[in-house]
Structure formats: structure tokens, C-alpha cells
Write an enzyme that holds these catalytic residues in place. Structure first.
Site, mmCIF file in Angstrom:
data_model
loop_
_atom_site.group_PDB
_atom_site.id
_atom_site.type_symbol
_atom_site.label_atom_id
_atom_site.label_comp_id
_atom_site.label_asym_id
_atom_site.label_seq_id
_atom_site.Cartn_x
_atom_site.Cartn_y
_atom_site.Cartn_z
ATOM 1 N N CYS A 109 0.853 -1.196 0.000
ATOM 2 C CA CYS A 109 0.000 0.000 0.000
ATOM 3 C C CYS A 109 0.884 1.240 0.000
ATOM 4 O O CYS A 109 1.725 1.402 0.884
ATOM 5 C CB CYS A 109 -0.884 -0.029 1.247
ATOM 6 S SG CYS A 109 -1.656 1.549 1.622
ATOM 7 N N CYS A 113 -4.008 7.252 -1.521
ATOM 8 C CA CYS A 113 -5.296 7.351 -2.204
ATOM 9 C C CYS A 113 -6.387 7.941 -1.310
ATOM 10 O O CYS A 113 -7.350 8.525 -1.808
ATOM 11 C CB CYS A 113 -5.723 5.980 -2.714
ATOM 12 S SG CYS A 113 -4.353 5.077 -3.424
ATOM 13 N N THR A 200 -4.127 5.118 7.451
ATOM 14 C CA THR A 200 -3.122 4.751 6.460
ATOM 15 C C THR A 200 -2.165 5.915 6.209
ATOM 16 O O THR A 200 -2.602 7.005 5.851
ATOM 17 C CB THR A 200 -3.837 4.366 5.146
ATOM 18 O OG1 THR A 200 -4.713 3.285 5.420
ATOM 19 C CG2 THR A 200 -2.847 3.956 4.066
ATOM 20 N N GLU A 266 -0.169 1.840 9.140
ATOM 21 C CA GLU A 266 -1.439 2.246 9.764
ATOM 22 C C GLU A 266 -1.117 2.639 11.204
ATOM 23 O O GLU A 266 -0.314 1.981 11.858
ATOM 24 C CB GLU A 266 -2.467 1.105 9.809
ATOM 25 C CG GLU A 266 -2.554 0.220 8.580
ATOM 26 C CD GLU A 266 -3.236 0.822 7.375
ATOM 27 O OE1 GLU A 266 -4.060 1.734 7.553
ATOM 28 O OE2 GLU A 266 -2.945 0.360 6.256
ATOM 29 N N HIS A 301 -13.153 5.803 -3.303
ATOM 30 C CA HIS A 301 -12.130 4.977 -2.664
ATOM 31 C C HIS A 301 -12.316 3.491 -2.963
ATOM 32 O O HIS A 301 -11.339 2.747 -3.029
ATOM 33 C CB HIS A 301 -12.148 5.237 -1.152
ATOM 34 C CG HIS A 301 -10.851 4.880 -0.501
ATOM 35 N ND1 HIS A 301 -9.631 5.261 -1.022
ATOM 36 C CD2 HIS A 301 -10.567 4.164 0.611
ATOM 37 C CE1 HIS A 301 -8.665 4.805 -0.252
ATOM 38 N NE2 HIS A 301 -9.197 4.129 0.740
ATOM 39 N N TYR A 305 -9.273 0.675 -5.007
ATOM 40 C CA TYR A 305 -8.697 -0.624 -4.651
ATOM 41 C C TYR A 305 -8.199 -1.433 -5.844
ATOM 42 O O TYR A 305 -7.753 -2.565 -5.679
ATOM 43 C CB TYR A 305 -9.674 -1.421 -3.770
ATOM 44 C CG TYR A 305 -9.449 -1.061 -2.315
ATOM 45 C CD1 TYR A 305 -9.899 0.151 -1.807
ATOM 46 C CD2 TYR A 305 -8.721 -1.874 -1.469
ATOM 47 C CE1 TYR A 305 -9.648 0.516 -0.499
ATOM 48 C CE2 TYR A 305 -8.466 -1.514 -0.165
ATOM 49 C CZ TYR A 305 -8.932 -0.319 0.318
ATOM 50 O OH TYR A 305 -8.670 0.045 1.611
ATOM 51 N N CYS A 307 -5.575 -0.791 -6.829
ATOM 52 C CA CYS A 307 -4.180 -0.906 -6.369
ATOM 53 C C CYS A 307 -3.829 -2.370 -6.155
ATOM 54 O O CYS A 307 -2.702 -2.790 -6.411
ATOM 55 C CB CYS A 307 -3.972 -0.117 -5.078
ATOM 56 S SG CYS A 307 -4.875 -0.788 -3.654
ATOM 57 N N GLU A 455 -6.603 -5.717 5.113
ATOM 58 C CA GLU A 455 -6.971 -4.326 4.819
ATOM 59 C C GLU A 455 -7.851 -4.274 3.567
ATOM 60 O O GLU A 455 -8.725 -3.415 3.448
ATOM 61 C CB GLU A 455 -5.690 -3.487 4.671
ATOM 62 C CG GLU A 455 -5.912 -1.992 4.816
ATOM 63 C CD GLU A 455 -6.118 -1.308 3.495
ATOM 64 O OE1 GLU A 455 -5.687 -1.889 2.474
ATOM 65 O OE2 GLU A 455 -6.703 -0.221 3.480
HETATM 66 FE FE1 SF4 Z 1 -3.294 1.807 -0.013
HETATM 67 FE FE2 SF4 Z 1 -4.717 0.785 -2.012
HETATM 68 FE FE3 SF4 Z 1 -5.893 2.287 -0.090
HETATM 69 FE FE4 SF4 Z 1 -4.253 3.358 -1.969
HETATM 70 S S1 SF4 Z 1 -6.288 2.385 -2.291
HETATM 71 S S2 SF4 Z 1 -4.261 3.844 0.207
HETATM 72 S S3 SF4 Z 1 -2.707 1.759 -2.146
HETATM 73 S S4 SF4 Z 1 -4.923 0.262 0.150
HETATM 74 FE FE FE Z 2 -7.237 1.813 2.761
#
Ligand code: SF4
Ligand code: FE
Length: 516
Positions: A109, A113, A200, A266, A301, A305, A307, A455
Site C-alpha cells: 500500500c 489514495c 493509512t 497504519e 475509494h 482498490y 491498487c 486491509e
Molecule cells: Fe493503499 Fe490501495 Fe488504499 Fe491506496 S487504495 S491507500 S494503495 S490500500
Molecule cells: Fe485503505
């Protein structure tokens, strides 16, 4: 949102990953870890990999500016895409592409974001709040954003309250600090108290935006507060969250950590009467807009994800690599398992990127992605990484959890036994095989399993939160009418008029390219 592009770069502006790391030094933050205050988070071996992951967002903006930066509409200089408010579909799509790339480059992570999605949702919510209430939050928020662009800062979003008794509203809690709230007012601003959990990248940020975590009622006025706070403001305490196998980064060597360079972060943030001046307050008592903010934020958001599809690319690569190292890469069932992993991974990406492609304009001019597909994306993320991780462990073999340490590998006496007996295919050394196995351990059981698995389950709302949202927007009456028409049952009104009843989701499904 137009401004001339300037070639000037202000001296205090952060450009590279190295600039960013330097900018975090000497802030005197109160960070607790292992029962002690941390002297300098930047130099702490357990914290540093999380800082490196954020630094990568700056380095990507330098090496690939089209993907990871934008020309600021406020300053005319290039700034991180994480600070950009989307003004068309392309902006939404590029956010997702950047997220997948950063997942690939860090395997974890990269923490930015939440702030990006907070700015995007606040942009439209403050606009609509001002329209309804005659307030001036939107202009204030734009001024704050401009300042963030000037320095190219990292901004974290602080949303998740500790919540206390989940069956009670904020004002009903026996201890009001269970939700962040206004504790005192002066002519200059407000003071807030309470705690935000699972924050985060909070310690790796320069600023935090505090926001309510749920729909609020008229008696929750003091909890309806949105404001910006510098990370080093007086009255803030950070309590670092432990991650599975995190202390391996404090041991000698770099093999057993699996991914020595990068991790997530975190922490719990505690606000003990922290001051927010009037000019940095973007909501104060407008309880009727808390639900809109939470809904818009989670819409952005939940599709952020994607990501995890970038992180999934790394895990699929590790699984394919270990199969080759074990000498089984040509077996048809191994290929099939890699296909299954890829199918799951691309399903996550497919729904997230579709949510962005199906974005639309809000009244403020900021663009937002599709809420149905964003929720479907995040709901996949609560399940599919677990299955991808299970297959990776299947392909890795039991050694992934029984392997001796790097110290044994490098021991003058025992090392030769490890090198001999843990060798797989002749094309690879034992150490190479151990490194890939440790990476799989890191991503499915260790430090980066925090971000990739649990997470992924709870971040941006636990699975039930997405099911509620999908249920709210699934338009069953419309779908029942479709079925009744084809089955020859009676329907109210003109059956051919169905098109007029599309509702927001289907209107977007059937909109033509270019429609806002
Ligand atoms: Fe982390 Fe993914 Fe959340 Fe971005 S979207 S803060 S990379 S978990
Ligand atoms: Fe998150």
C-alpha cells in the site's frame, strides 16, 4: 480550471522521493512504538519501508509525469496526481492506472489514495453545501488545495472513528470522544477531540483532513466537522500499528523480510484538543451533508482498490517464478492455476477501471466514478486476493512456512547444508529460491498481507457496507418490469417507456461516449 504552465519550480516544492524523505525529518512528531517514543520515524527500520513506498509516488511522477502527475490548475506547475481533482473521465481512469503501476512497483500500500479521494469528494460536497447553506467552504478548500499544490505535499484523509458502542449514534455514546468532535470554540476556530483508527500513512503525510465517518443526525452537530490539520500540530499523538512479522526488518540481513524496501503503514491518531483555524474548516455542523461526503468518498475509494491488481501482478509473478524454480512450470495444472490467478486479478481491475470509465460530472465540475461498479470492485477485493494468495501458497509448497532463516543460509557450517538440500531447479541458486518464497510469505502471511488481505477486507468499508450499497442501487423494480414485459405480464404504464425509468446506474450504462 485553466492556468498557464509555468517552468518555475518553487524552492520549497517537493519533487523527488529523496526531497520527500528529507521533508519528513525533524518534525518532532509524538509517535509511540514498542512502548517508547520514536526519535525520528524516517530512520526507524520498521517505519522506513512505509516511507519508501510513498517516496515511490514522487519518483514515478518524475519518471512518468503523464501517468503520475498533472499540471496544477492553481499553480501551473506539475504536481502529484494524488493532489488532483478529476475534471473528466480520463482523470479518473489515469488515477486507476497510476494505482496499478504503483502496486506493481512496491508490492504494498503506497498510502496516498485516501487523501486523493478525500479532495475529490470534498470538492463537490463543499460546493453543494455552499449552494444549500450559503457557506463558503468550497473557496476555503480550494485555497487549501492550492497551498498543497505549491509544496506538492502528501495529504492523508482521517475518517475512521473508533466508534465505541456501534449500536449508538455519536451523541449517545457514554464517552463523546468515541467520535471526533468539537470540544471548544473560539473566534479564531475550533478545537477537536477524539481518535481516528487504522490511519493509512498518517505519519508519512504532511497534512491530515479530518472527516466524519458516518451519516449524522441533527443531534450530532458537534461531530459534523471537516478540517485540515498539519501532521505535527500540537496535541496529536500517533500510536503505531503492528503488522505481522514487522520486526523482521529490525533483524540483520534483508532476506527474511521478503520485501525489504516497501511496506504499508497504519496508526491510531489521537486528537487532544487540537486547533483548526476557521480558514481550514470545510464543514461545521452541516449534519445533513455528512452522509453525502461518506457516500462520495467511498465511491472514489472503493474503486481505488484496483491498487490490489498491481500488487496481485507481483504475487502472480512470484508464483510463476517459484514454479519454475521448483521445476514444475510446464505442468498443465500449474499453468491453469496461474490463469485462474490472472482471471481473478483482472476481474478486480476490470470493475475498478469500468467504474472510472463510467464516471460523470458533479455540479461542481469535479468528476466522480460510478458507485455501483466501484462497490462491485471493492467487494471483489474482499475475496479475490485471498484466493490468489491461496493459489500462490499452493504453488510455493510448504517450504514457504518451514524455511530456516537467512542466518542459517549464511552460516559457515550449516549454510552448505541449506544450499544443498533446499535447492530446486539447477537454473537457480538456493538463495534465489528462498528470496521468492519469502516474498510470497510476505504478501500472504507477513507484513504486506496486511494491505493485500485483511486491509482489502475492511479498508473503505467492510464487505457488508458494499452489499448495502449494491442493494440500494440495484433497481429491482426496473428489472422486474423488464422481466414482466418479456413474460407477457401486465405492467403499469407504457412498456416501451422503460427507457425513461433507467435510473442513475442504467443511465450511465446506456449513455453514449462523451455524455457527461
Ligand atoms: Fe493503499 Fe490501495 Fe488504499 Fe491506496 S487504495 S491507500 S494503495 S490500500
Ligand atoms: Fe485503505
Amino acid at each position: 480550471m485553466n492556468a498557464a504552465v509555468s517552468e518555475d519550480v518553487s524552492p520549497e516544492k517537493i519533487t523527488t522521493g529523496e526531497d520527500y524523505i528529507d521533508s519528513l525529518r525533524g518534525r518532532g512528531l509524538k509517535v509511540w512504538l514498542f512502548g517508547e517514543e520514536v526519535d525520528e520515524p524516517v530512520d526507524h527500520p520498521m517505519i522506513r519501508p512505509s516511507i519508501n513506498a510513498v517516496a515511490k509516488t514522487y519518483d514515478l511522477a518524475v519518471s512518468n509525469p503523464e501517468l503520475a502527475s498533472v499540471v496544477s490548475p492553481f499553480t501551473g506547475e506539475r504536481v502529484s496526481r494524488f493532489l488532483h481533482v478529476c475534471t473528466d473521465v480520463n482523470d479518473l481512469v489515469l488515477q486507476n492506472k497510476m494505482q496499478r503501476r504503483l502496486g506493481q512497483l512496491t508490492g504494498t500500500c503506497f498510502q496516498r489514495c485516501v487523501g486523493m479521494d478525500a479532495f475529490n469528494s470534498l470538492y463537490s460536497v463543499t460546493w453543494e453545501m455552499d449552494e444549500a447553506h450559503g457557506t463558503s467552504y468550497h473557496q476555503r478548500m480550494k485555497e487549501f488545495l492550492t497551498e498543497m499544490h505549491r509544496h506538492n505535499y502528501v495529504v492523508g484523509g482521517a475518517m475512521t472513528d473508533v466508534k465505541g458502542d456501534r449500536g449508538k449514534a455519536p451523541h449517545e455514546q457514554s464517552d463523546p470522544d468515541m467520535f471526533v468532535h468539537i470540544s471548544k470554540r473560539t473566534d479564531e476556530g475550533v478545537y477537536i477531540r477524539g481518535a481516528k483508527a487504522h490511519q493509512t500513512g498518517c505519519i508519512n503525510s504532511h497534512w491530515l483532513i479530518v472527516m466524519p465517518t458516518l451519516r449524522l443526525g441533527s443531534k450530532d452537530k458537534d461531530f459534523a466537522i471537516i478540517g485540515a490539520i498539519p501532521v505535527d500540530a500540537e496535541g496529536i499523538t500517533y500510536i503505531y500499528g503492528r503488522q505481522s512479522c514487522d520486526s523482521r526488518s529490525m533483524e540483520e540481513g534483508d532476506l527474511d523480510v521478503g520485501n525489504a524496501d516497501y511496506s504499508g503503514q497504519e496508526a491510531m491518531v489521537i486528537f487532544d484538543d487540537v486547533f483548526i483555524p476557521n480558514e481550514l474548516i470545510f464543514m461545521d455542523g452541516e449534519t445533513d451533508y455528512a452522509a453525502m461526503l461518506v457516500q462520495r468518498f467511498t465511491t472514489y475509494h472503493r474503486r481505488s482498490y484496483v491498487c490490489k491488481s498491481g500488487v496481485g501482478d507481483v504475487l502472480i509473478g512470484a508464483a510463476a517464478q517459484v514454479a519454475e524454480m521448483n521445476g514444475v512450470d510446464r505442468a498443465s495444472h500449474v499453468k491453469d492455476k496461474l490463469v485462474e490467478m490472472t482471471h481473478l486479478n483482472e476481474t478486480i481491475y476490470g470493475t475498478g477501471i469500468a467504474a472510472s470509465y463510467q464516471g460523470h460530472a458533479t455540479k461542481s465540475g469535479a468528476w466522480i466514478c460510478d458507485d455501483m461498479l466501484a462497490n462491485v470492485c471493492k467487494h471483489h477485493v474482499t475475496k479475490m486476493p485471498y484466493e490468489i494468495g491461496r493459489i500462490a501458497q499452493d504453488l510455493a509448497g510448504g517450504l514457504v512456512v518451514t524455511m530456516p532463516s537467512e542466518q542459517e543460509l549464511n552460516h559457515p557450517e550449516i549454510g552448505k547444508l541449506i544450499r544443498k538440500y533446499l535447492k530446486g531447479s539447477d537454473s537457480f541458486t538456493t538463495e534465489e529460491r528462498m528470496r521468492i518464497l519469502r516474498l510470497i510469505e510476505n504478501m500472504t502471511l507477513g507484513r504486506n498481507a496486511v494491505g493485500y488481505l485483511t486491509e482489502s477486507m475492511h479498508g473503505a468499508g467492510s464487505p457488508q457496507a458494499q452489499r448495502i450499497e449494491i442493494g440500494r442501487t440495484m433497481q429491482l423494480e426496473y428489472k422486474k418490469r423488464l422481466a414482466r414485459v418479456l413474460a407477457g405480464l401486465e405492467v403499469e404504464g407504457d412498456p416501451d417507456a422503460l427507457v425513461e425509468e433507467l435510473g442513475s446506474y442504467f443511465s450511465r450504462v446506456f449513455s453514449l461516449p462523451g455524455d457527461a
